[in-house]
Design an enzyme around this catalytic site. Structure first.
Site, PDB file in Angstrom:
ATOM      1  N   GLN A   1       0.807  -1.217   0.000  1.00  0.00           N
ATOM      2  CA  GLN A   1       0.000   0.000   0.000  1.00  0.00           C
ATOM      3  C   GLN A   1       0.837   1.262   0.000  1.00  0.00           C
ATOM      4  O   GLN A   1       1.830   1.362   0.704  1.00  0.00           O
ATOM      5  CB  GLN A   1      -0.997   0.008   1.158  1.00  0.00           C
ATOM      6  CG  GLN A   1      -0.420  -0.064   2.547  1.00  0.00           C
ATOM      7  CD  GLN A   1      -1.519   0.172   3.590  1.00  0.00           C
ATOM      8  OE1 GLN A   1      -2.318   1.084   3.458  1.00  0.00           O
ATOM      9  NE2 GLN A   1      -1.544  -0.662   4.616  1.00  0.00           N
ATOM     10  N   GLY A   2       0.434   2.214  -0.837  1.00  0.00           N
ATOM     11  CA  GLY A   2       1.177   3.464  -0.973  1.00  0.00           C
ATOM     12  C   GLY A   2       0.359   4.638  -0.497  1.00  0.00           C
ATOM     13  O   GLY A   2      -0.221   5.376  -1.292  1.00  0.00           O
TER      14      GLY A   2
ATOM     15  N   SER B   1       1.330   6.601   2.978  1.00  0.00           N
ATOM     16  CA  SER B   1       2.194   7.578   3.653  1.00  0.00           C
ATOM     17  C   SER B   1       3.253   8.148   2.722  1.00  0.00           C
ATOM     18  O   SER B   1       3.741   7.479   1.819  1.00  0.00           O
ATOM     19  CB  SER B   1       2.911   6.921   4.829  1.00  0.00           C
ATOM     20  OG  SER B   1       1.981   6.455   5.765  1.00  0.00           O
TER      21      SER B   1
ATOM     22  N   SER C   1       5.248  -1.500   3.388  1.00  0.00           N
ATOM     23  CA  SER C   1       5.660  -2.829   3.825  1.00  0.00           C
ATOM     24  C   SER C   1       5.824  -3.766   2.644  1.00  0.00           C
ATOM     25  O   SER C   1       4.944  -3.840   1.780  1.00  0.00           O
ATOM     26  CB  SER C   1       4.609  -3.442   4.756  1.00  0.00           C
ATOM     27  OG  SER C   1       4.452  -2.632   5.878  1.00  0.00           O
TER      28      SER C   1
ATOM     29  N   GLU D   1      -9.782  -2.359   7.077  1.00  0.00           N
ATOM     30  CA  GLU D   1      -8.490  -2.789   7.620  1.00  0.00           C
ATOM     31  C   GLU D   1      -8.567  -3.476   8.983  1.00  0.00           C
ATOM     32  O   GLU D   1      -7.904  -4.462   9.201  1.00  0.00           O
ATOM     33  CB  GLU D   1      -7.525  -1.614   7.699  1.00  0.00           C
ATOM     34  CG  GLU D   1      -6.103  -2.064   8.021  1.00  0.00           C
ATOM     35  CD  GLU D   1      -5.065  -0.978   7.810  1.00  0.00           C
ATOM     36  OE1 GLU D   1      -5.451   0.193   7.701  1.00  0.00           O
ATOM     37  OE2 GLU D   1      -3.873  -1.320   7.771  1.00  0.00           O
TER      38      GLU D   1
END
Lengths: 365, 398
Positions: free
Chosen positions: B131-132, B134, B168, B251
């Protein structure tokens, strides 16, 4: 009474602090991680030239004849820059133990020889204690002061076998040490040996307490500056109360640990029979401050604080290690319990500072 | 209130346990209990192979509709699956993000084309996602993102430029979903787009971030005119924030009970060591072990309550307290682990900087109170959203 440091003591602290800030930077600490011995010998020479090694050696033996109170602010300053070399331990723990041995008329010819070497700056002594499984920077020592039962032995490095261990803190160079207890090296035994080990424990705990306070202050400064610079939601994160309060909580713990440590430094010299209590109080207060500082400061650094690149880890990992070395909080609070629950414990307000000598005479419990 | 599972659920539990018992062995023996938080970088290839084994047994994406290869499993069944998976020592799921974030997001917001293109490979354990969200300047303040996407007027293709951080396992993934600014004059949560981007392309550079544990699970991901097809934006340009928030809603759902099984395993290990090394005789340690046990049970009951009665798996108000509670509990568990180890806590057995399980637990739990919303942000959410207290003043957002 006067619970202040003298102007001389404060001036010396200023001088040493500014030297440390110039010479011991995060980059130079990381450089030590890469070098074989982990020691910056130019720095150690400079510290010697400033007279640090001879500070706590009596004038009669050729030293400066100062006390733990004179050195305590310097120990704090060493912690503040997260100095990796065990300078504080040498000056404040190992050397005074050697002096103790001589003072009590114990030991052998080696003790005097080793003290002379320390004064000359060409001998380094490592010290072991049963409370610590390892000795920091043992591989660079020329002599060892090690316990076995009640006995204390002073051994040349050839008589000691070292086994390297890795610490979670990359600045620490740990070794376990073993040796054959031979009378040739015995410098104290029986009650004298046990007393020496007890005094050593107090000095060690005090040395790490002072460094813990310094480490906490170092982390505090880094956090204040990071939270003032880092912006989220269009303003510095330090503007948020949630962040401010984390940092302020650390400041409170640190400031309240200081007088406890200064008092302990005084007591170790003036009223040794109360030293267990005073030192344990100091170590648990400083350990708590150090752990809170590493936790809260890491929190305000956010994810950055969790990276290898962020220098905070240098301070935080040391605080974790020192909070445990020379007895963790559980050990020291237990010693406080023992003290408080003794028969005839002298607990009134009149015993807070004064009447230490009375305490010694009364030998309560 | 009825706290027992139904007979059908119990039968389902047996089915899961049997399958895991038959399959999590032989070539997969080594990855049991591995690849969890703090260990995510280990056994990557083996864990990818394990995803394909799970897929063969129809155990990936069990919450998805049957039409997309799922089992349309109920909340209770998903809870049971997570519990049994953790109990069996199932390794950290490489397919976790695709299964629980990308999939549900596409099912809710994606086009038919996107579903057909992306869902089957996730379901089959063939495509792995990261996931992109931050960015260096957008952490707690996610809406401050600056990564931009520009559309070619003729081909319709998007070109993405910017930097994401704390991604991650990006270096082990095939795709990343990216929140980027499509309208250069927009600010905050307006004018964003949600993009599905392939990582294996010239415009993407991935650099691992070394953590203070000495390992690298996170990455910085640089986009320099990275290409994304016109069909690969989820929702309309400008809808990115809505999609992104929808995704975050998926989530923290049913995996919480599986997470608690892992916590239980860690606590059991700590108790075992405390008994063996005598730390269990220390009254302070005993007290803290009991408190840890109480905290874990409290967490479990709250999760059961939180998951009850929400058929769509969306979060109830109680869910807002969960992150703050578990992260603080887990952080304290890390400290307890170190105190139980005593002086050995500092020592690393191997010559290299390779931490043991409890050391890694201690260090990794320092991050628990930060990622996925810091404890401070969580408290603000509880106060402002759950309790309706006045909002904290904010600066002038750009």
């Amino acid at each position: 009474m006067n619970f202040n440091f003298t102007q001389d003591q404060l001036d010396f602290q200023d001088a040493i602090s500014s030297m440390l800030r110039t010479e011991v930077t995060a980059d130079s600490i990381r450089a030590r991680w890469q070098n074989e011995s982990g020691i910056d010998s130019a720095f150690m020479q400079q510290a010697h030239d400033l007279g640090l090694n001879s500070m706590l050696i009596p004038e009669s033996l050729g030293g400066l004849g100062l006390t733990a109170v004179d050195f305590i602010l310097l120990a704090e300053a060493c912690g503040e820059v997260a100095l990796p070399e065990p300078l504080v331990e040498s000056v404040m723990v190992t050397t005074p133990s050697l002096v103790d041995i001589l003072d009590q008329g114990l030991g052998n010819a080696d003790v005097q020889k080793v003290i002379d070497g320390v004064l000359a700056g060409d001998v380094r002594v490592a010290l072991g204690h049963t409370i610590n499984p390892c000795i920091n920077y043992a591989d660079s020592a020329d002599w060892f002061l090690l316990p076995d039962g009640d006995g204390v032995y002073l051994l040349p490095k050839e008589a000691v076998t070292l086994e390297a261990k890795t610490s979670v803190d990359p600045s620490r160079r740990l070794f376990s040490a073993s040796f054959a207890a031979s009378d040739a090296y015995l410098v104290a035994d029986g009650e004298a040996g046990a007393n020496l080990q007890r005094a050593t424990l107090n000095r060690g705990a005090l040395a790490s307490a002072a460094q813990l306070v310094g480490l906490s202050r170092g982390m505090l400064q880094q956090s204040v500056s990071y939270t003032s610079d880092r912006e989220q939601f269009g303003r510095a994160i330090g503007a948020n109360q949630a962040v401010k309060h984390l940092v302020a909580d650390v400041a409170v713990q640190v400031e309240y640990a200081k007088p406890v440590i200064y008092r302990a430094a005084y007591t170790v010299g003036v009223s040794p029979s109360r030293a267990d209590f005073a030192v344990s109080h100091a170590k648990s207060a400083a350990g708590r401050a150090g752990l809170l500082a590493s936790r809260h400061c890491m929190q305000v650094f956010g994810a950055m604080g969790y990276t290898w690149e962020c220098d905070l880890q240098i301070w935080a990992k040391r605080a974790w290690a020192l909070a445990r070395e020379w007895g963790d909080e559980g050990f020291h609070t237990n010693r406080i319990h023992e003290w408080l629950l003794r028969k005839n414990a002298l607990l009134g307000p009149e015993y807070t500072f004064g009447r230490g000598s009375l305490t010694d005479r009364a030998k309560a419990g | 209130m009825k706290l027992a599972f139904t007979a059908a659920d119990e039968q389902f539990r047996e089915e899961v346990a049997d399958w895991l018992n038959d399959n999590l062995r032989d070539e997969f023996t080594d990855i049991r209990y591995r690849g969890g938080p703090g260990d995510e970088h280990r056994f990557v290839d083996e864990r990818k192979a394990w995803e394909r084994r799970l897929a063969d047994g129809r155990w990936t994406c069990i919450g998805w509709p049957e039409a997309w290869g799922g089992r349309a499993a109920s909340i209770e069944q998903q809870v049971i699956f997570h519990e049994e998976y953790a109990r069996a020592g199932g390794p950290g799921r490489m397919g976790h993000i695709g299964d629980t974030l990308t999939g549900p997001t596409l099912l809710a917001f994606g086009s038919e084309h996107q579903k057909a293109k992306y869902l089957p490979p996730i379901r089959d354990g063939m495509a792995f996602w990261s996931q992109g969200y931050s960015e260096p300047g957008a952490g707690s303040d996610l809406a401050a993102i600056r990564t931009k996407a520009v559309q070619d007027e003729i081909s319709g293709q998007w070109k993405i430029t910017g930097q994401k951080v704390w991604t991650s396992l990006a270096h082990e993934s095939d795709f990343v979903f990216v929140l980027a600014r499509v309208d250069r004059d927009s600010s905050r949560h307006h004018g964003l787009g949600f993009f599905l981007v392939a990582l294996d392309q010239p415009g993407v550079t991935i650099r691992p971030i070394n953590q203070l544990t000495g390992t690298a699970e996170f990455n910085e991901v640089y986009f320099d005119d990275a290409v994304c097809d016109a069909e690969d934006i989820v929702g309309a340009p400008g809808d990115g924030w809505k999609v992104a928030m929808g995704l975050l809603g998926f989530e923290r759902g049913v995996s919480t009970l599986g997470q608690q099984m892992l916590f239980q395993t860690e606590l059991d290990e700590i108790i075992r060591i405390a008994k063996a090394n005598g730390a269990s005789r220390d009254p302070d340690i005993r007290q803290r072990i009991a408190e840890a046990h109480i905290g874990l049970k409290t967490m479990r009951y709250n999760s059961m309550r939180m998951l009850s009665g929400r058929e769509d798996g969306s979060l109830s108000r109680e869910a807002m307290i969960y992150k703050l509670y578990w992260s603080s509990w887990h952080r304290n568990l890390g400290k307890l682990a170190m105190d139980v180890l005593g002086p050995d806590a500092e020592l690393i057995e191997s010559g290299s900087y390779e931490l043991n399980k409890l050391q890694s637990l201690f260090l990794f739990t320092r991050a628990d109170t930060i990622y996925g919303g810091t404890n401070q942000i969580q408290r603000n959410l509880i106060a402002e959203r759950a309790l309706g207290m006045p909002k904290e003043p904010r600066g002038q957002g750009k």
